[in-house]
Design a protein around this motif. Structure first.
Motif, short mmCIF file in Angstrom:
data_model
loop_
_atom_site.label_atom_id
_atom_site.label_comp_id
_atom_site.label_asym_id
_atom_site.label_seq_id
_atom_site.Cartn_x
_atom_site.Cartn_y
_atom_site.Cartn_z
N GLY A 1 -2.96 -8.18 -24.28
CA GLY A 1 -4.15 -9.00 -24.29
C GLY A 1 -5.28 -8.45 -23.44
O GLY A 1 -6.10 -9.22 -22.91
N LEU A 2 -5.37 -7.15 -23.30
CA LEU A 2 -6.40 -6.52 -22.50
C LEU A 2 -7.46 -5.89 -23.40
O LEU A 2 -7.15 -5.04 -24.23
CB LEU A 2 -5.80 -5.44 -21.59
N ASN A 3 -8.69 -6.30 -23.24
CA ASN A 3 -9.80 -5.76 -24.02
C ASN A 3 -10.68 -4.92 -23.10
O ASN A 3 -11.53 -5.44 -22.39
CB ASN A 3 -10.61 -6.89 -24.66
N ASN B 1 9.93 1.60 -24.40
CA ASN B 1 10.05 0.14 -24.31
C ASN B 1 8.86 -0.44 -23.57
O ASN B 1 8.65 -0.15 -22.38
CB ASN B 1 11.36 -0.22 -23.59
N LEU B 2 8.07 -1.27 -24.24
CA LEU B 2 6.85 -1.80 -23.64
C LEU B 2 7.12 -2.69 -22.43
O LEU B 2 6.23 -2.92 -21.61
CB LEU B 2 6.05 -2.58 -24.69
N LYS B 3 8.34 -3.20 -22.30
CA LYS B 3 8.67 -4.05 -21.16
C LYS B 3 8.78 -3.26 -19.86
O LYS B 3 8.89 -3.86 -18.79
CB LYS B 3 9.98 -4.79 -21.42
N ASP B 4 8.74 -1.94 -19.95
CA ASP B 4 8.89 -1.11 -18.75
C ASP B 4 7.59 -0.98 -17.96
O ASP B 4 7.58 -0.32 -16.91
CB ASP B 4 9.39 0.29 -19.12
N ILE B 5 6.51 -1.55 -18.42
CA ILE B 5 5.27 -1.48 -17.64
C ILE B 5 5.40 -2.35 -16.40
O ILE B 5 6.08 -3.38 -16.41
CB ILE B 5 4.05 -1.91 -18.49
N THR B 6 4.79 -1.93 -15.30
CA THR B 6 4.92 -2.69 -14.06
C THR B 6 3.85 -3.77 -13.98
O THR B 6 2.79 -3.69 -14.61
CB THR B 6 4.79 -1.77 -12.83
N LEU B 7 4.13 -4.79 -13.17
CA LEU B 7 3.16 -5.87 -12.96
C LEU B 7 1.88 -5.32 -12.32
O LEU B 7 0.77 -5.74 -12.66
CB LEU B 7 3.77 -6.95 -12.06
N ARG B 8 2.05 -4.37 -11.42
CA ARG B 8 0.88 -3.78 -10.76
C ARG B 8 0.02 -3.02 -11.75
O ARG B 8 -1.21 -3.07 -11.70
CB ARG B 8 1.34 -2.87 -9.62
N ALA B 9 0.68 -2.30 -12.69
CA ALA B 9 -0.08 -1.56 -13.70
C ALA B 9 -0.91 -2.52 -14.54
O ALA B 9 -2.08 -2.26 -14.85
CB ALA B 9 0.87 -0.76 -14.59
N LEU B 10 -0.33 -3.65 -14.92
CA LEU B 10 -1.07 -4.64 -15.72
C LEU B 10 -2.24 -5.21 -14.92
O LEU B 10 -3.33 -5.41 -15.47
CB LEU B 10 -0.13 -5.76 -16.16
N GLU B 11 -2.02 -5.49 -13.64
CA GLU B 11 -3.10 -6.01 -12.80
C GLU B 11 -4.26 -5.02 -12.71
O GLU B 11 -5.44 -5.40 -12.80
CB GLU B 11 -2.57 -6.33 -11.41
N VAL B 12 -3.92 -3.75 -12.54
CA VAL B 12 -4.96 -2.72 -12.43
C VAL B 12 -5.71 -2.57 -13.75
O VAL B 12 -6.95 -2.53 -13.78
CB VAL B 12 -4.34 -1.37 -12.00
N LEU B 13 -4.98 -2.48 -14.85
CA LEU B 13 -5.63 -2.31 -16.15
C LEU B 13 -6.53 -3.50 -16.49
O LEU B 13 -7.55 -3.35 -17.16
CB LEU B 13 -4.57 -2.12 -17.24
N GLU B 14 -6.16 -4.66 -16.00
CA GLU B 14 -6.99 -5.84 -16.24
C GLU B 14 -8.25 -5.82 -15.40
O GLU B 14 -9.30 -6.34 -15.80
CB GLU B 14 -6.19 -7.11 -15.94
N SER B 15 -8.19 -5.19 -14.22
CA SER B 15 -9.30 -5.26 -13.28
C SER B 15 -10.35 -4.16 -13.45
O SER B 15 -11.49 -4.33 -13.02
CB SER B 15 -8.75 -5.20 -11.85
N VAL B 16 -9.99 -3.03 -14.05
CA VAL B 16 -10.91 -1.89 -14.09
C VAL B 16 -12.02 -2.10 -15.13
O VAL B 16 -11.91 -2.94 -16.03
CB VAL B 16 -10.15 -0.59 -14.40
N ASP B 17 -13.07 -1.28 -14.97
CA ASP B 17 -14.20 -1.35 -15.91
C ASP B 17 -13.92 -0.59 -17.19
O ASP B 17 -14.47 -0.93 -18.25
CB ASP B 17 -15.46 -0.76 -15.24
N TRP B 18 -13.11 0.45 -17.11
CA TRP B 18 -12.82 1.26 -18.29
C TRP B 18 -11.48 1.98 -18.11
O TRP B 18 -10.97 2.07 -17.00
CB TRP B 18 -13.92 2.29 -18.56
N VAL B 19 -10.95 2.45 -19.23
CA VAL B 19 -9.69 3.17 -19.23
C VAL B 19 -9.89 4.50 -19.96
O VAL B 19 -10.32 4.52 -21.11
CB VAL B 19 -8.58 2.37 -19.93
#
Length: 291
Positions: A62-64, A28-46
């Motif tokens: 919406g993360l590119n 379930n995609l809704k199980d991702i945490t707010l902190r995980a989204l913040e981190v994924l948005e802030s990093v240079d690469w994954v």
């Protein structure tokens, strides 16, 4: 020796980059945490196990981000490339296809190297199939062991399971659908028909299922319900009951008596196990100890 204190980062060079270990949904995609989204948005690469799979996850939010492939076949080579990026001051995230990275997924070699090089590694906790299954299985959770995926070959799988027959902790295993029936049959061979097991599949997804019963009942259920043999599986196996003191004493006395008759160790273990209802492998080890 290294020491990492988030308040001081005593032996961490803060001019260097940081790697975040980010747990992602197991279904379930809704199980991702707010902190995980913040981190994924802030990093240079994954760094991702399967970039095609992870791209869909990132696009959903919406993360590119620049995706770098890191899987079991290229991790040893790729880790040095990622170390160079982090040494250059970049921030990165490591994710797996689902759940918490490194738990039966790639990442150990990378994290081990970064720790040796005093690069900061920070966990972003979240979903884990193992913990999700344990929490709802109804078996003891005060003590448990994680055994991961069993060997693909039947004899190796049986050998591993036979070594766990006297384990008293609840045991957790992962299994894929194409080996489900073979593995359950091996559980029956190793633990007998009546050991209690919970089989969980498709956790957090539409067709989530928990089957509770004996290992033989689990095997029969999935044999007769082929439509259920899909998705990823978690086995939660109840640990062995502690042997009664009288049974141990009786076994030792019988072993000593049979040793006096100069019988082979294997034959003694078979006789004692059958007579007292004990596991042959455990009795065999006990015979060797007494002998």
């Amino acid at each position: 020796m290294s020491y990492q204190d988030k308040s001081e980062y005593t032996s961490i060079n803060t001019d260097q980059g940081k790697l975040f270990i980010v747990a992602t949904p197991i279904g379930n995609l809704k199980d991702i945490t707010l902190r995980a989204l913040e981190v994924l948005e802030s990093v240079d690469w994954v760094a991702a196990e399967d970039t095609r799979h992870s791209k869909k996850l990132l696009q959903h939010y919406g993360l590119n981000k620049k995706l770098i492939s890191l899987h079991e076949h290229n991790e040893l080579e790729r880790r040095n490339e990622l170390l160079a990026l982090l040494n250059a001051g970049e921030q990165g995230a490591l994710i797996s296809d689902a759940g918490t990275p490194l738990i039966s997924d790639p990442g150990y070699h990378l994290v081990n190297l970064l720790r040796q090089e005093h690069i900061q590694v920070e966990p972003i906790p979240g979903p884990s199939a193992m913990i999700a299954a344990l929490s709802a299985a109804g078996l003891p959770t005060d003590r448990f062991s994680f055994e991961g995926f069993l060997p693909a070959k039947k004899q190796k799988r049986l050998h591993v399971l036979e070594g766990l027959t006297q384990e008293s902790r609840t045991m957790v295993f992962y299994e894929s659908p194409h080996r489900l029936l073979e593995s359950l049959a091996t559980f029956v061979a190793a633990f007998g028909n009546d050991r209690e097991i919970v089989v969980a599949k498709e956790l957090t997804k539409q067709f989530e299922l928990f089957f509770s019963g004996t290992v033989e009942e689990a095997l029969r259920f999935f044999e007769t319900n082929a439509d259920k043999v899909r998705g990823e599986f978690v086995f939660i196996l109840k640990g062995a009951e502690a042997a009664e003191p009288n049974a141990i004493t009786d076994a030792d006395q019988l072993i000593q008596l049979l040793l006096q008759q100069a019988l082979p160790v294997k034959q003694i273990s078979e006789i004692v196990a059958a007579h007292l209802g004990l596991k042959k492998k455990a009795v065999y080890q006990r015979v060797l100890e007494i002998k």
